[in-house]
Enzyme design. Structure first.
Site, PDB file in Angstrom:
ATOM      1  N   SER A  14       1.158  12.775 -13.223  1.00  0.00           N
ATOM      2  CA  SER A  14       0.386  11.606 -13.963  1.00  0.00           C
ATOM      3  C   SER A  14       0.618  11.683 -15.266  1.00  0.00           C
ATOM      4  CB  SER A  14      -1.133  11.852 -13.237  1.00  0.00           C
ATOM      5  OG  SER A  14      -1.850  11.034 -14.049  1.00  0.00           O
ATOM      6  N   TYR A  57      -9.116  16.653 -12.297  1.00  0.00           N
ATOM      7  CA  TYR A  57      -7.969  16.093 -11.811  1.00  0.00           C
ATOM      8  C   TYR A  57      -6.732  16.280 -12.667  1.00  0.00           C
ATOM      9  CZ  TYR A  57      -4.750  12.122 -10.919  1.00  0.00           C
ATOM     10  OH  TYR A  57      -3.636  11.471 -10.597  1.00  0.00           O
TER      11      TYR A  57
HETATM   12  N1  LIG Z   1      -2.810   5.325  -8.395  1.00  0.00           N
HETATM   13  C1  LIG Z   1      -3.040   5.925  -9.477  1.00  0.00           C
HETATM   14  O1  LIG Z   1      -3.253   5.359 -10.313  1.00  0.00           O
HETATM   15  C2  LIG Z   1      -1.893   7.225 -10.037  1.00  0.00           C
HETATM   16  C3  LIG Z   1      -1.650   7.191 -11.208  1.00  0.00           C
HETATM   17  C4  LIG Z   1      -0.791   8.726 -11.490  1.00  0.00           C
HETATM   18  C5  LIG Z   1      -0.521   9.440 -10.704  1.00  0.00           C
HETATM   19  N2  LIG Z   1      -0.984   9.236  -9.162  1.00  0.00           N
HETATM   20  C6  LIG Z   1      -0.723  10.079  -8.228  1.00  0.00           C
HETATM   21  O2  LIG Z   1       0.226   9.695  -7.220  1.00  0.00           O
HETATM   22  C7  LIG Z   1       0.117  10.018  -6.063  1.00  0.00           C
HETATM   23  C8  LIG Z   1       0.139   9.112  -5.165  1.00  0.00           C
HETATM   24  O3  LIG Z   1      -1.269   8.388  -5.192  1.00  0.00           O
HETATM   25  P1  LIG Z   1      -1.087   6.730  -4.861  1.00  0.00           P
HETATM   26  O4  LIG Z   1      -1.684   6.189  -5.929  1.00  0.00           O
HETATM   27  O5  LIG Z   1      -0.036   6.397  -3.968  1.00  0.00           O
HETATM   28  O6  LIG Z   1      -2.574   7.020  -3.716  1.00  0.00           O
HETATM   29  P2  LIG Z   1      -2.940   6.423  -2.407  1.00  0.00           P
HETATM   30  O7  LIG Z   1      -2.546   5.333  -2.018  1.00  0.00           O
HETATM   31  O8  LIG Z   1      -4.372   6.809  -2.080  1.00  0.00           O
HETATM   32  O9  LIG Z   1      -1.980   7.877  -1.373  1.00  0.00           O
HETATM   33  C9  LIG Z   1      -2.273   9.151  -1.287  1.00  0.00           C
HETATM   34  C10 LIG Z   1      -1.560   9.581  -0.106  1.00  0.00           C
HETATM   35  O10 LIG Z   1      -1.761  10.925   0.144  1.00  0.00           O
HETATM   36  C11 LIG Z   1      -2.507  11.248   1.579  1.00  0.00           C
HETATM   37  N3  LIG Z   1      -3.504  12.022   1.560  1.00  0.00           N
HETATM   38  C12 LIG Z   1      -4.660  12.114   1.049  1.00  0.00           C
HETATM   39  N4  LIG Z   1      -5.269  13.229   1.206  1.00  0.00           N
HETATM   40  C13 LIG Z   1      -4.479  14.125   2.223  1.00  0.00           C
HETATM   41  C14 LIG Z   1      -4.718  15.231   2.689  1.00  0.00           C
HETATM   42  N5  LIG Z   1      -5.783  16.019   2.741  1.00  0.00           N
HETATM   43  N6  LIG Z   1      -3.311  15.492   3.567  1.00  0.00           N
HETATM   44  C15 LIG Z   1      -2.292  14.969   3.848  1.00  0.00           C
HETATM   45  N7  LIG Z   1      -2.136  13.554   2.992  1.00  0.00           N
HETATM   46  C16 LIG Z   1      -3.086  13.215   2.272  1.00  0.00           C
HETATM   47  C17 LIG Z   1      -3.016   9.920   1.858  1.00  0.00           C
HETATM   48  O11 LIG Z   1      -2.941   9.671   3.231  1.00  0.00           O
HETATM   49  P3  LIG Z   1      -3.940   8.479   3.887  1.00  0.00           P
HETATM   50  O12 LIG Z   1      -3.338   7.182   3.809  1.00  0.00           O
HETATM   51  O13 LIG Z   1      -3.893   8.905   5.507  1.00  0.00           O
HETATM   52  O14 LIG Z   1      -5.514   8.759   3.227  1.00  0.00           O
HETATM   53  C18 LIG Z   1      -2.098   8.958   1.035  1.00  0.00           C
HETATM   54  O15 LIG Z   1      -1.036   8.841   2.121  1.00  0.00           O
HETATM   55  C19 LIG Z   1      -1.147  11.208  -6.174  1.00  0.00           C
HETATM   56  O16 LIG Z   1      -0.671  12.377  -6.252  1.00  0.00           O
HETATM   57  C20 LIG Z   1      -1.733  10.765  -7.342  1.00  0.00           C
HETATM   58  O17 LIG Z   1      -2.445  11.670  -8.121  1.00  0.00           O
HETATM   59  C21 LIG Z   1      -1.617   8.040  -9.097  1.00  0.00           C
END
Ligand SMILES: NC(=O)c1ccc[n+]([C@@H]2O[C@H](COP(=O)([O-])OP(=O)(O)OC[C@H]3O[C@@H](n4cnc5c(N)ncnc54)[C@H](OP(=O)(O)O)[C@@H]3O)[C@@H](O)[C@H]2O)c1
Length: 265
Positions: free
Chosen positions: A140, A153
């Site tokens: 991130s 985080y």
């Molecule tokens: N969105 C942002 O602003 C942002 C910015 C920078 C970095 N990131 C990083 O990008 C990555 C993806 O985030 P995203 O924004 O795509 O979030 P997201 O849409 O909430 O996706 C998260 C994914 O992780 C899965 N997950 C959550 N808890 C889990 C567990 N205990 N075991 C297995 N799978 C699990 C979720 O499954 P379910 O769908 O079943 O819940 C979902 O598929 C993360 O590492 C996040 O830190 C995000």
């Protein structure tokens, strides 16, 4: 040549969008995510959009100590050699540290750090033996500086970025054919925002915010070009070398200023 992608958190957000890039390119997919509606919906949509897709679902809670081993056992039992491991699953927490639920934060550390570490160790060895493979780490922009109000985080993502870049250089030194790409996305409105309780945060509408399609397209390009690090924001990629010349207190001040807006009581 089709490759086998294992994408953690492939049922939603960045992971799901990346899975679409891989499916479009004709690759085999293994999606490891929490069991439930999201994963089932993802399966339905992949089977409808890409008839004949070689798709494997691995419903799992990666915060469980045995979660990563079970994913590895799942791929072994199906004789699937993972070519591309995308360490994407992650969650966030937001607020003053003393008000945050410690159990939720520990689960976040287990997912963002421990599961990612264990999966990397499990799949790196066979990749090294085959002298082929690629590991992507989704960190991130929070990894670049300490983040008041997202202290834990941000620290998990600093681990991910440091670990990913260090591994890239280790493998390069050894002349290994295994590739590593570390990705530092900006804020994007996905389920992450809701899960972290950040619906009211200014982060997702600020000047650095992006969208999931642009981020996934930049990550896909980084994967194809085998880039060591991807910052999926043109503005931030341009500014990053200059920001690094400024005192750290400046970037901490910037993070603090944004993250404390609309903070829950
Ligand atoms: N969105 C942002 O602003 C942002 C910015 C920078 C970095 N990131 C990083 O990008 C990555 C993806 O985030 P995203 O924004 O795509 O979030 P997201 O849409 O909430 O996706 C998260 C994914 O992780 C899965 N997950 C959550 N808890 C889990 C567990 N205990 N075991 C297995 N799978 C699990 C979720 O499954 P379910 O769908 O079943 O819940 C979902 O598929 C993360 O590492 C996040 O830190 C995000």
């Amino acid at each position: 040549m089709p490759e086998t992608f294992l994408i953690t958190g492939g049922s939603s957000g960045i992971g799901l969008a990346l899975a679409h890039h891989a499916a479009k390119a004709g690759h085999r997919l293994i999606l490891a995510a929490l069991p439930g509606q999201e994963l089932e919906d993802a399966e339905r949509s992949f089977r409808a959009s890409y008839p004949g897709i070689d798709l494997h679902l691995c419903p799992t809670d990666l915060t469980r100590p045995k979660g990563p081993d079970e994913v590895y056992a799942f791929t072994q039992s199906r004789h699937l050699d993972v070519d591309v491991l995308v360490n994407n699953a992650g969650v966030g927490t937001w607020g003053r540290l003393h008000t945050l639920d410690p159990e939720k934060e520990v689960k976040m550390i287990e997912l963002n750090i421990l599961a990612l570490y264990k999966l990397t160790r499990l799949y790196l060895t066979p990749m090294q033996e085959r002298q082929a493979g690629h590991i992507l780490f989704i960190a991130s922009i929070a990894a670049f500086q300490p983040n008041p109000y997202m202290a834990t985080y941000g620290a998990t993502k600093a681990f991910v970025r440091s670990f990913g870049l260090a591994l890239y250089h280790e493998l390069k030194d050894q002349g290994s054919a295994v590739r590593v790409t570390t990705v530092c996305p900006p804020a994007i409105p996905t389920a992450f925002q809701r899960v972290a309780g950040m619906e009211r945060s200014a982060l997702f509408s600020g000047w650095l915010a992006s969208d999931v399609a642009s981020v996934a397209a930049a990550v896909w390009k980084g994967y194809q070009q085998k880039s060591p690090q991807v910052i999926p924001s043109r503005l931030l990629s341009f500014l990053q070398p200059f920001i690094r010349l400024l005192p750290e207190s400046w970037s901490i001040w910037m993070a603090r200023r944004t993250l404390r807006q609309n903070l829950p009581e």
